[in-house]
Design a protein around this motif. Structure first.
Motif, PDB file in Angstrom:
ATOM      1  N   TYR A  25       0.797  -1.229   0.000  1.00 18.11           N
ATOM      2  CA  TYR A  25       0.000   0.000   0.000  1.00 18.11           C
ATOM      3  C   TYR A  25       0.829   1.278   0.000  1.00 18.11           C
ATOM      4  O   TYR A  25       0.276   2.369   0.088  1.00 18.11           O
ATOM      5  CB  TYR A  25      -0.905   0.039   1.240  1.00 18.11           C
ATOM      6  N   ARG A  28      -0.056   4.495  -1.732  1.00 19.51           N
ATOM      7  CA  ARG A  28      -1.317   5.141  -1.349  1.00 19.51           C
ATOM      8  C   ARG A  28      -1.275   5.774   0.033  1.00 19.51           C
ATOM      9  O   ARG A  28      -2.266   6.348   0.469  1.00 19.51           O
ATOM     10  CB  ARG A  28      -2.450   4.117  -1.390  1.00 19.51           C
ATOM     11  N   LEU A  29      -0.147   5.643   0.736  1.00 22.74           N
ATOM     12  CA  LEU A  29      -0.044   6.171   2.097  1.00 22.74           C
ATOM     13  C   LEU A  29       0.808   7.428   2.133  1.00 22.74           C
ATOM     14  O   LEU A  29       1.890   7.469   1.564  1.00 22.74           O
ATOM     15  CB  LEU A  29       0.589   5.130   3.033  1.00 22.74           C
ATOM     16  N   SER A  30       0.302   8.429   2.854  1.00 19.44           N
ATOM     17  CA  SER A  30       1.114   9.622   3.092  1.00 19.44           C
ATOM     18  C   SER A  30       2.118   9.291   4.195  1.00 19.44           C
ATOM     19  O   SER A  30       2.010   8.256   4.872  1.00 19.44           O
ATOM     20  CB  SER A  30       0.228  10.788   3.525  1.00 19.44           C
ATOM     21  N   GLU A  32       2.395  10.725   7.039  1.00 13.36           N
ATOM     22  CA  GLU A  32       1.666  10.714   8.318  1.00 13.36           C
ATOM     23  C   GLU A  32       0.912   9.399   8.502  1.00 13.36           C
ATOM     24  O   GLU A  32       0.930   8.805   9.587  1.00 13.36           O
ATOM     25  CB  GLU A  32       0.689  11.885   8.367  1.00 13.36           C
ATOM     26  N   GLU A  33       0.265   8.924   7.454  1.00  7.98           N
ATOM     27  CA  GLU A  33      -0.460   7.656   7.537  1.00  7.98           C
ATOM     28  C   GLU A  33       0.499   6.500   7.780  1.00  7.98           C
ATOM     29  O   GLU A  33       0.194   5.598   8.573  1.00  7.98           O
ATOM     30  CB  GLU A  33      -1.258   7.426   6.258  1.00  7.98           C
ATOM     31  N   GLU A  34       1.639   6.541   7.120  1.00  9.76           N
ATOM     32  CA  GLU A  34       2.643   5.500   7.330  1.00  9.76           C
ATOM     33  C   GLU A  34       3.094   5.454   8.776  1.00  9.76           C
ATOM     34  O   GLU A  34       3.236   4.380   9.362  1.00  9.76           O
ATOM     35  CB  GLU A  34       3.856   5.761   6.418  1.00  9.76           C
ATOM     36  N   GLU A  35       3.315   6.605   9.372  1.00  8.84           N
ATOM     37  CA  GLU A  35       3.746   6.666  10.771  1.00  8.84           C
ATOM     38  C   GLU A  35       2.656   6.145  11.704  1.00  8.84           C
ATOM     39  O   GLU A  35       2.933   5.420  12.654  1.00  8.84           O
ATOM     40  CB  GLU A  35       4.144   8.092  11.150  1.00  8.84           C
ATOM     41  N   ARG A  36       1.405   6.477  11.417  1.00 10.05           N
ATOM     42  CA  ARG A  36       0.295   5.969  12.249  1.00 10.05           C
ATOM     43  C   ARG A  36       0.194   4.453  12.142  1.00 10.05           C
ATOM     44  O   ARG A  36      -0.035   3.765  13.137  1.00 10.05           O
ATOM     45  CB  ARG A  36      -1.021   6.625  11.852  1.00 10.05           C
ATOM     46  N   VAL A  37       0.342   3.926  10.930  1.00 11.10           N
ATOM     47  CA  VAL A  37       0.305   2.470  10.745  1.00 11.10           C
ATOM     48  C   VAL A  37       1.463   1.819  11.500  1.00 11.10           C
ATOM     49  O   VAL A  37       1.288   0.810  12.186  1.00 11.10           O
ATOM     50  CB  VAL A  37       0.334   2.094   9.245  1.00 11.10           C
ATOM     51  N   GLU A  40       0.745   1.726  15.187  1.00 10.59           N
ATOM     52  CA  GLU A  40      -0.259   0.700  15.494  1.00 10.59           C
ATOM     53  C   GLU A  40       0.338  -0.703  15.400  1.00 10.59           C
ATOM     54  O   GLU A  40       0.048  -1.560  16.235  1.00 10.59           O
ATOM     55  CB  GLU A  40      -1.455   0.835  14.560  1.00 10.59           C
TER      56      GLU A  40
END
Length: 73
Positions: A25, A28-30, A32-37, A40
């Motif tokens: 993915y 498709r990930l920014s 910021e989204e990568e860091e959140r993933v 988690e």
């Protein structure tokens, strides 16, 4: 086993999982989204390890009793 080895193992596992997420993915990930993933995934790896430390046998039954909701009345 020393805590640092466990922490290093958890970090390595989380990195491996994140590599898989990026491979599938990443486009498709920014950032910021990568860091959140990644955060988690680290929490999930630590939670999984905590569950593995709970001693269970085949005789241990589930703690939660499932009762389906049948509606009012």
């Amino acid at each position: 086993m020393p805590e640092s080895n466990g922490s290093e193992r958890h970090a390595a596992m989380a990195r491996g999982l994140m590599d898989a997420v990026r491979a599938r993915y990443g486009d498709r990930l920014s950032a910021e989204e990568e860091e959140r993933v990644a955060d988690e995934l680290r929490r999930m790896v630590e939670a999984a390890e905590a569950l593995r430390r709970v001693p269970l046998t085949n005789a241990d039954e589930p703690d939660v009793l499932f009762r389906p909701y049948r509606g009012e009345g």
